[in-house]
Design a protein around this motif. Structure first.
Motif, PDB file in Angstrom:
ATOM      1  N   LEU A  27       2.262   1.672  -3.419  1.00 44.19           N
ATOM      2  CA  LEU A  27       1.199   2.119  -4.336  1.00 44.19           C
ATOM      3  C   LEU A  27       1.010   3.626  -4.267  1.00 44.19           C
ATOM      4  O   LEU A  27       0.948   4.311  -5.289  1.00 44.19           O
ATOM      5  CB  LEU A  27      -0.105   1.399  -3.983  1.00 44.19           C
ATOM      6  N   VAL A  28       0.933   4.151  -3.054  1.00 47.59           N
ATOM      7  CA  VAL A  28       0.730   5.593  -2.877  1.00 47.59           C
ATOM      8  C   VAL A  28       1.948   6.373  -3.352  1.00 47.59           C
ATOM      9  O   VAL A  28       1.820   7.447  -3.974  1.00 47.59           O
ATOM     10  CB  VAL A  28       0.423   5.906  -1.394  1.00 47.59           C
ATOM     11  N   ASN A  29       3.141   5.858  -3.097  1.00 47.76           N
ATOM     12  CA  ASN A  29       4.358   6.555  -3.516  1.00 47.76           C
ATOM     13  C   ASN A  29       4.548   6.551  -5.028  1.00 47.76           C
ATOM     14  O   ASN A  29       5.072   7.506  -5.598  1.00 47.76           O
ATOM     15  CB  ASN A  29       5.581   5.915  -2.841  1.00 47.76           C
ATOM     16  N   SER A  33      -4.285  -2.289  -4.864  1.00 45.36           N
ATOM     17  CA  SER A  33      -5.242  -1.362  -5.481  1.00 45.36           C
ATOM     18  C   SER A  33      -6.597  -2.023  -5.685  1.00 45.36           C
ATOM     19  O   SER A  33      -7.647  -1.394  -5.490  1.00 45.36           O
ATOM     20  CB  SER A  33      -4.694  -0.855  -6.816  1.00 45.36           C
ATOM     21  N   TYR A  59       0.831  -1.210   0.000  1.00 46.20           N
ATOM     22  CA  TYR A  59       0.000   0.000   0.000  1.00 46.20           C
ATOM     23  C   TYR A  59       0.862   1.255   0.000  1.00 46.20           C
ATOM     24  O   TYR A  59       0.546   2.241  -0.666  1.00 46.20           O
ATOM     25  CB  TYR A  59      -0.937  -0.007   1.207  1.00 46.20           C
ATOM     26  N   ILE A  60       1.952   1.223   0.748  1.00 46.15           N
ATOM     27  CA  ILE A  60       2.865   2.372   0.773  1.00 46.15           C
ATOM     28  C   ILE A  60       3.502   2.569  -0.594  1.00 46.15           C
ATOM     29  O   ILE A  60       3.591   3.703  -1.099  1.00 46.15           O
ATOM     30  CB  ILE A  60       3.949   2.154   1.852  1.00 46.15           C
ATOM     31  N   ASP A  76       0.738   9.278  -7.642  1.00 46.30           N
ATOM     32  CA  ASP A  76       0.230  10.439  -6.924  1.00 46.30           C
ATOM     33  C   ASP A  76      -1.270  10.637  -7.153  1.00 46.30           C
ATOM     34  O   ASP A  76      -1.957  11.241  -6.322  1.00 46.30           O
ATOM     35  CB  ASP A  76       0.974  11.707  -7.380  1.00 46.30           C
ATOM     36  N   PHE A 104      -3.593   8.296  -7.456  1.00 45.92           N
ATOM     37  CA  PHE A 104      -4.435   7.153  -7.090  1.00 45.92           C
ATOM     38  C   PHE A 104      -5.638   7.604  -6.255  1.00 45.92           C
ATOM     39  O   PHE A 104      -6.787   7.252  -6.550  1.00 45.92           O
ATOM     40  CB  PHE A 104      -3.624   6.113  -6.321  1.00 45.92           C
ATOM     41  N   PHE A 105      -5.374   8.393  -5.212  1.00 45.09           N
ATOM     42  CA  PHE A 105      -6.479   8.857  -4.368  1.00 45.09           C
ATOM     43  C   PHE A 105      -7.332   9.900  -5.095  1.00 45.09           C
ATOM     44  O   PHE A 105      -8.508  10.069  -4.769  1.00 45.09           O
ATOM     45  CB  PHE A 105      -5.934   9.422  -3.053  1.00 45.09           C
ATOM     46  N   LYS A 106      -6.751  10.578  -6.070  1.00 46.32           N
ATOM     47  CA  LYS A 106      -7.541  11.471  -6.910  1.00 46.32           C
ATOM     48  C   LYS A 106      -8.553  10.665  -7.719  1.00 46.32           C
ATOM     49  O   LYS A 106      -9.718  11.063  -7.844  1.00 46.32           O
ATOM     50  CB  LYS A 106      -6.603  12.244  -7.847  1.00 46.32           C
TER      51      LYS A 106
END
Length: 229
Positions: free
Chosen positions: A6-8, A200, A3-4, A11, A13-15
């Protein structure tokens, strides 16, 4: 760690996750208003061709959704909703994405079937007290129709959340991608690193799982009372 990573690595993804939630919220609101009013009109109003309209709606239900993608895309193109050089820029494609999903023959039929089961005497009593047709709908019909409204809202959310083909055709900017389209970018980033892909997919599955767990009763009631057993 997956998960870390994925987020790194992504940028946006959460958008994309936020985009899916916003698209779903807007469509749910519009779908409930438009389709419930259409279903109410077909269940209560007497006008020429009413039965014909219901028959057409039933016939449309058997037409595969995939057959309408090309005509819809052509219509939106001729309407200028795919032209990003206008005043709205890239945002015009959001309208193009949402517009075809507002009206659904299936939801209209569900609302109609449910409203037919509501006693007309409730509305007549409200009309005697001076309530208008619109006031009667919002004050009498909607409160006793929570089951079908909840069902349509849940179905709409699941449809928007899992939509892949249509947004892939409409959107060209990654900033506007919903989550399901963005997952393809994650998958193509490093196919050998399956851990990020699975992370994801887990995130994208959580909302659907929660809906099935906590809203199962509403789904069953809405379908049963709508005459669609």
């Amino acid at each position: 760690d997956s998960y870390i990573n994925l987020v790194n690595a992504f940028d946006l993804f959460f958008k994309a996750l936020l985009n899916s939630l916003i698209y779903a919220a807007v469509l749910i609101s519009l779908v409930l208003i438009v389709n419930s009013l259409a279903g109410y009109a077909l269940s209560r109003f007497i006008f020429p061709g009413a039965r014909l309209y219901v028959s057409i709606i039933i016939l449309i239900l058997i037409v595969p959704v995939e057959t309408s993608i090309v005509p819809l895309y052509t219509i939106l193109h001729k309407m200028g909703l795919l032209n990003t050089s206008g005043l709205l820029g890239e945002n015009v494609r959001i309208i193009a994405y949402l517009l075809p999903g507002i009206v659904s023959p299936f939801y209209i039929f569900m609302f109609r079937q449910f409203f037919l089961g509501i006693p007309v005497e409730l509305e007549e009593a409200a009309r005697i007290d001076g309530a208008s047709r619109i006031r009667t709908f919002f004050s009498i019909i909607i409160p006793v129709s929570k089951a079908v409204f909840s069902t349509v809202a849940i179905f709409t959310f699941m449809s928007v959340w899992n939509d892949y083909l249509w947004p892939q055709l409409i959107f060209t900017s990654e900033k506007q991608f919903p989550l399901q389209v963005f997952l393809q970018i994650v998958n193509n980033y490093n196919p050998k690193d399956i851990s990020m892909v699975m992370a994801s997919l887990t995130i994208s599955t959580i909302p659907i799982a929660l809906i099935y767990i906590f809203a199962q009763k509403n789904i069953v009631e809405g379908v049963a009372f709508s005459g669609l057993k």
